[in-house]
Design a protein around this motif. Structure first.
Motif, PDB file in Angstrom:
ATOM      1  N   GLY A   1      -8.114 -73.764  -7.622  1.00 13.08           N
ATOM      2  CA  GLY A   1      -7.261 -74.102  -6.478  1.00 13.08           C
ATOM      3  C   GLY A   1      -8.069 -73.874  -5.209  1.00 13.08           C
ATOM      4  N   LEU A   2      -8.012 -74.816  -4.273  1.00 15.49           N
ATOM      5  CA  LEU A   2      -8.831 -74.680  -3.059  1.00 15.49           C
ATOM      6  C   LEU A   2      -7.980 -74.408  -1.827  1.00 15.49           C
ATOM      7  CD1 LEU A   2     -11.498 -77.531  -3.406  1.00 15.49           C
ATOM      8  CD2 LEU A   2     -11.624 -75.168  -4.211  1.00 15.49           C
ATOM      9  N   GLU A   3      -8.486 -73.513  -0.998  1.00 11.38           N
ATOM     10  CA  GLU A   3      -7.883 -73.256   0.308  1.00 11.38           C
ATOM     11  C   GLU A   3      -8.889 -73.709   1.356  1.00 11.38           C
ATOM     12  OE1 GLU A   3      -5.517 -69.188   0.046  1.00 11.38           O
ATOM     13  OE2 GLU A   3      -7.376 -69.089  -1.096  1.00 11.38           O
TER      14      GLU A   3
ATOM     15  N   LYS B   1       0.090 -77.647  -1.978  1.00 13.32           N
ATOM     16  CA  LYS B   1       1.194 -76.712  -1.843  1.00 13.32           C
ATOM     17  C   LYS B   1       1.710 -76.670  -0.404  1.00 13.32           C
ATOM     18  CE  LYS B   1       1.544 -71.876  -3.338  1.00 13.32           C
ATOM     19  NZ  LYS B   1       0.753 -70.895  -4.127  1.00 13.32           N
TER      20      LYS B   1
ATOM     21  N   SER C   1      -4.242 -76.125  -2.008  1.00 15.60           N
ATOM     22  CA  SER C   1      -3.899 -76.940  -3.184  1.00 15.60           C
ATOM     23  C   SER C   1      -3.212 -76.081  -4.235  1.00 15.60           C
ATOM     24  CB  SER C   1      -5.162 -77.557  -3.802  1.00 15.60           C
ATOM     25  OG  SER C   1      -5.756 -76.646  -4.724  1.00 15.60           O
TER      26      SER C   1
ATOM     27  N   VAL D   1     -10.578 -69.452  -8.747  1.00 10.07           N
ATOM     28  CA  VAL D   1     -10.898 -69.993 -10.065  1.00 10.07           C
ATOM     29  C   VAL D   1     -10.546 -69.015 -11.173  1.00 10.07           C
ATOM     30  CG1 VAL D   1     -13.318 -69.308  -9.747  1.00 10.07           C
ATOM     31  CG2 VAL D   1     -12.764 -70.964 -11.513  1.00 10.07           C
TER      32      VAL D   1
ATOM     33  N   LEU E   1      -1.697 -69.444 -16.744  1.00  9.01           N
ATOM     34  CA  LEU E   1      -2.876 -69.283 -15.907  1.00  9.01           C
ATOM     35  C   LEU E   1      -3.568 -67.949 -16.199  1.00  9.01           C
ATOM     36  CD1 LEU E   1      -1.424 -70.465 -12.472  1.00  9.01           C
ATOM     37  CD2 LEU E   1      -3.153 -71.654 -13.837  1.00  9.01           C
ATOM     38  N   GLY E   2      -4.876 -67.963 -16.163  1.00  2.00           N
ATOM     39  CA  GLY E   2      -5.638 -66.733 -16.318  1.00  2.00           C
ATOM     40  C   GLY E   2      -5.752 -65.998 -14.993  1.00  2.00           C
TER      41      GLY E   2
END
Ligand code: ADP
Ligand code: MG
Ligand code: ZN
Length: 482
Positions: free
Chosen positions: A11-13, A122, A161, A203, A213-214
């Motif tokens: 997921g990217l910020e 998001k 995201s 990640v 999700l891990g």
């Protein structure tokens, strides 16, 4: 040692600096490179009693971005104080948005091997940037830290995201598309080296096919596309090794080191900040009603995907070409201008996709600093279409235009490169060539028709490639077989 295969979840910020002339809550200039602390006032210096006033242009740009990322813009959003201590954060808090952001529920479509992959976005929220600390000196007795508050109060949007990106290559693609859209909108210059576009990557890994999700790590300090990809690759391998050895991933923030080509821990979950968010009492809720939204939308330019589709429909060029030609707004404009001036979109596309992009890349130039302008390229295309020059000559002319920054006709004139289209002139050369090669002429006449190509070649050689090849063929046929 188990043999589970793992898949990555990313997921990217992304923080993007908005291109407003003035800061988000005061009228100070946002210009980069001014002498330290000159673009400041009581508001962005965080002096007691100073009150923020929201810059309308910031909202316009942020809403454009939110709409381009297919978000729902909230009619009311709330500014919040994010409290933490840092020397370059003079108020002791950053004004951001928390539980009621500017916009939510967007998405960005990626493409991989011809298949589309949608990544949900998001939220998009507004916040102010902090100042900059500059550390100087090495010896213990001679070490200084400086604070420059010129950047304090620069408007940012953060685009977050959902964890729906599944490989470093996809992360690269996501960030590329996001950057291109921001550039098209002219709300951010997209410069990662200068920090106007910054990316943190979250990640984790999980057994392939699993839905849960891990534990994630957060990677900071990724100020280029290459570092983003490298850091993710490193981190995925590190987490995989850990789990395969029966260990567990620790939730933490890690930094990418370019010198060591690895990530290392910066702070753990326990050390994570508790920001004590609360609504900003000095700013009213931000209202963006449907009318304003409609007004802002009406003022948005054509975006890359729409432009690509229009190029395919309007100019009848392949989707692949249209994709390349729309990678930046400047390149797309260059193509459209060349196409319009030459009235030959296909040729314009071929020259730009091939020779021009290749030469620009070789000299490390972008399209904005191309030595060949659309007008000059269109002129060259015109010369080919009117058969003034042959396709082969045009390649040489193009190279000279690129190197010497000269218009096509000037190069043609100076180098005497005009195509020979006068039948009499060509016939003269043909006679010379035939006279000079009696044995081969004899062979041809006795049925060895394959030598025809030899004569064509000799005529072209004698005219330094300037004879119109079609005419050479016609005249030579008439002379030999007529
Ligand atoms: P935090 O509260 O830790 O900041 P958020 O839920 O706000 O976490 O998510 C921050 C970013 O991390 C988002 O981009 C999100 O997609 C991503 N993210 C959240 N959980 C995971 C995970 N398990 N693996 C990878 N990325 C994740
Ligand atoms: Mg976060
Ligand atoms: Zn100010």
């Amino acid at each position: 040692m188990t043999h589970t295969t793992y898949e990555a979840v990313i997921g990217l910020e992304v923080h993007a600096q908005l291109l407003t002339r003035t800061k988000i809550f005061c009228p100070c200039s946002t210009r980069f490179g001014a002498p330290p602390n000159t673009n400041t006032c009581p508001v962005c210096l965080g002096l007691p009693g100073a009150l923020p006033v929201l810059n309308r242009e910031v909202v316009v740009m942020a809403v454009k971005a939110a709409l381009a990322f297919n978000c729902r813009v909230n009619p009311i959003s709330i500014f919040a104080r994010k409290n933490y201590f840092y020397p370059d954060l003079p108020k002791g808090y950053q004004i951001s948005q928390f539980d009621k952001p500017l916009a939510e529920f967007g998405h960005l479509d990626l493409e991989e091997n011809g298949r589309s992959h949608r990544v949900a976005i998001k939220r998009v929220h507004l916040e102010e940037d902090a100042g900059k600390s500059i550390h100087d000196g090495f010896a213990d007795s001679d070490r200084y830290s400086y604070i420059d508050l010129n950047r304090s109060g620069t408007p940012l949007i953060e685009i977050v995201s959902e964890p729906e990106i599944y490989s470093p290559a996809q992360a690269h693609d996501y960030l590329t598309r996001l950057k291109v859209i921001l550039e098209y909108l002219q709300v951010c210059d997209g410069n990662m080296e200068e920090g106007s576009l910054r990316c943190d990557a979250n990640v984790s890994i999980r057994p392939a096919g699993s839905r849960t999700l891990g534990t994630k790590t957060e990677l900071k300090n990724l100020n280029s596309f290459r570092f983003l990809q490298k850091a993710l690759e490193y981190e995925i391998a590190r987490q995989t090794r850990l789990l395969q050895q029966g260990g567990a991933v620790t939730q933490e923030t890690r930094l990418w080191s370019t010198t060591e080509q690895r990530t290392f821990p910066m702070r753990s979950k326990e050390e994570a900040h508790d920001y004590r968010y609360f609504p900003e009492p000095d700013l009213p809720p931000l209202a963006v009603d449907v009318d304003w939204q409609r007004e802002i939308r009406a003022d948005m330019p054509e975006l890359p995907e729409e432009k690509k589709q229009r190029f395919v429909a309007e100019y009848a060029i392949p989707a692949y070409d249209a994709g390349v030609l729309t990678t930046t707004r400047a390149l797309a404009d260059f193509f459209e201008e060349t196409a319009a001036r030459s009235r030959n979109p296909k040729a314009a596309s071929n020259w730009i996709m091939g020779d021009l992009l290749r030469d620009l890349k070789e000299f490390n130039l972008d399209i904005e600093s191309s030595p060949i302008s659309p007008t000059h390229l269109a002129e060259l295309i015109g010369c080919i279409d009117s058969r003034e020059v042959s396709g082969k000559m045009a390649k040489d002319i193009f190279e000279a235009m690129f190197r010497e920054k000269k218009p096509a006709r000037q190069v043609i004139r100076e180098k005497g490169l005009k195509q020979i289209t006068d039948p009499d002139a060509i016939t003269t050369v043909i006679e010379e060539v035939l006279a000079g090669n009696p044995r081969i002429l004899e062979q041809y006449m006795s049925g060895k028709k394959a030598t025809f190509g030899f004569f064509v070649g000799q005529v072209m050689k004698a005219t330094k490639g300037q004879a119109n090849p079609r005419l050479v063929n016609e005249l030579l046929r008439a002379r030999l077989d007529g």
